[in-house]
Design an enzyme around this catalytic site. Sequence first.
Site, PDB file in Angstrom:
ATOM      1  N   HIS A  47      -3.759  -5.661   2.649  1.00  0.00           N
ATOM      2  CA  HIS A  47      -3.425  -5.737   4.062  1.00  0.00           C
ATOM      3  C   HIS A  47      -3.976  -7.065   4.545  1.00  0.00           C
ATOM      4  CE1 HIS A  47      -1.930  -1.675   4.442  1.00  0.00           C
ATOM      5  NE2 HIS A  47      -2.956  -1.244   3.734  1.00  0.00           N
ATOM      6  N   CYS A  81       0.816  -1.218   0.000  1.00  0.00           N
ATOM      7  CA  CYS A  81       0.000   0.000   0.000  1.00  0.00           C
ATOM      8  C   CYS A  81       0.858   1.280   0.000  1.00  0.00           C
ATOM      9  CB  CYS A  81      -0.960  -0.057   1.185  1.00  0.00           C
ATOM     10  SG  CYS A  81      -2.472   0.857   0.918  1.00  0.00           S
TER      11      CYS A  81
HETATM   12  N1  GLN Z   1      -2.447   6.657   2.311  1.00  0.00           N
HETATM   13  C1  GLN Z   1      -2.523   5.763   1.191  1.00  0.00           C
HETATM   14  C2  GLN Z   1      -3.893   5.767   0.503  1.00  0.00           C
HETATM   15  O1  GLN Z   1      -4.898   6.039   1.114  1.00  0.00           O
HETATM   16  C3  GLN Z   1      -2.126   4.369   1.591  1.00  0.00           C
HETATM   17  C4  GLN Z   1      -3.055   3.745   2.573  1.00  0.00           C
HETATM   18  C5  GLN Z   1      -2.541   2.471   3.168  1.00  0.00           C
HETATM   19  O2  GLN Z   1      -1.341   2.219   3.217  1.00  0.00           O
HETATM   20  N2  GLN Z   1      -3.473   1.668   3.627  1.00  0.00           N
HETATM   21  O3  GLN Z   1      -3.972   5.462  -0.672  1.00  0.00           O
END
Ligand code: GLN
EC number: 6.3.5.13
Length: 235
Positions: free
Chosen positions: A195, A96
């Site tokens: 995740h 992510c």
């Molecule tokens: N901040 C990033 C987004 O919203 C990554 C989010 C995350 O790592 N879950 O795309």
Amino acid sequence: MAKFHLKLAHLYGDLLNTYSDIGNIIALQYYGKIMDAEIESRVISIDNQFDPDAFDMALFGGGQDYEQLVVSRDLPNKKAALTKFINEGKPLLAICGGYQLLGKYYIGANGEKIPGLGILNHYTLSQDNNRFIGDIAIKNEETGEEYHGFENHNGRTFLGDGERPLGKVVTGHGNNGEDGTEGAIYKATYCSYFHGPILTRNGEIAKHLLLIALHNKYPDADLSRQEALKIAPTF
Ligand code: GLN
């Protein structure tokens, strides 16, 4: 005493750990134990020097935009070392936010452009008042394996030269909700929006990353038992 020893750099592990991405290290240690490999993990964060020769694997987790911005300011200090690590084919798992920061840039939810490392050629745009949230399943077309996870991201990532997707979306949104791709593979760098953490639910990827690291570090060792464990249906 384990026969093999692998050192893992947990990049910015104190800042980027959305939904316990650290569970990926626990999964690597679990599968490593069965492969007779001990995994020693160390957090490399802001202002810590990253020595690419001192590590065999790395994890770069996800985070909120704020933490990503903080991390992005430190990235130039580690760019040369990370480029060497990645281009030498050492396994790196990026999730992510970490995935986004390996690319050229990332537009945060408030429109701010956050520069990435540019080691991989993808870029990430934002979307207005929406996030891609929910369960996701993808299929890796090379191995036929199906992977399961949970995604939660505002960013919409588009792959660039030299990258291929981790899989094709079966259900869920994936990289950008448009082109049916999810994640990216470049050399031994595996990127994903999953995740969950990804390796606890998809042990095949953990075994694959471990085998690459073992082959890199122990080119003369007999790894036939470890190879056999990779295709074992259960462990
Ligand atoms: N901040 C990033 C987004 O919203 C990554 C989010 C995350 O790592 N879950 O795309």
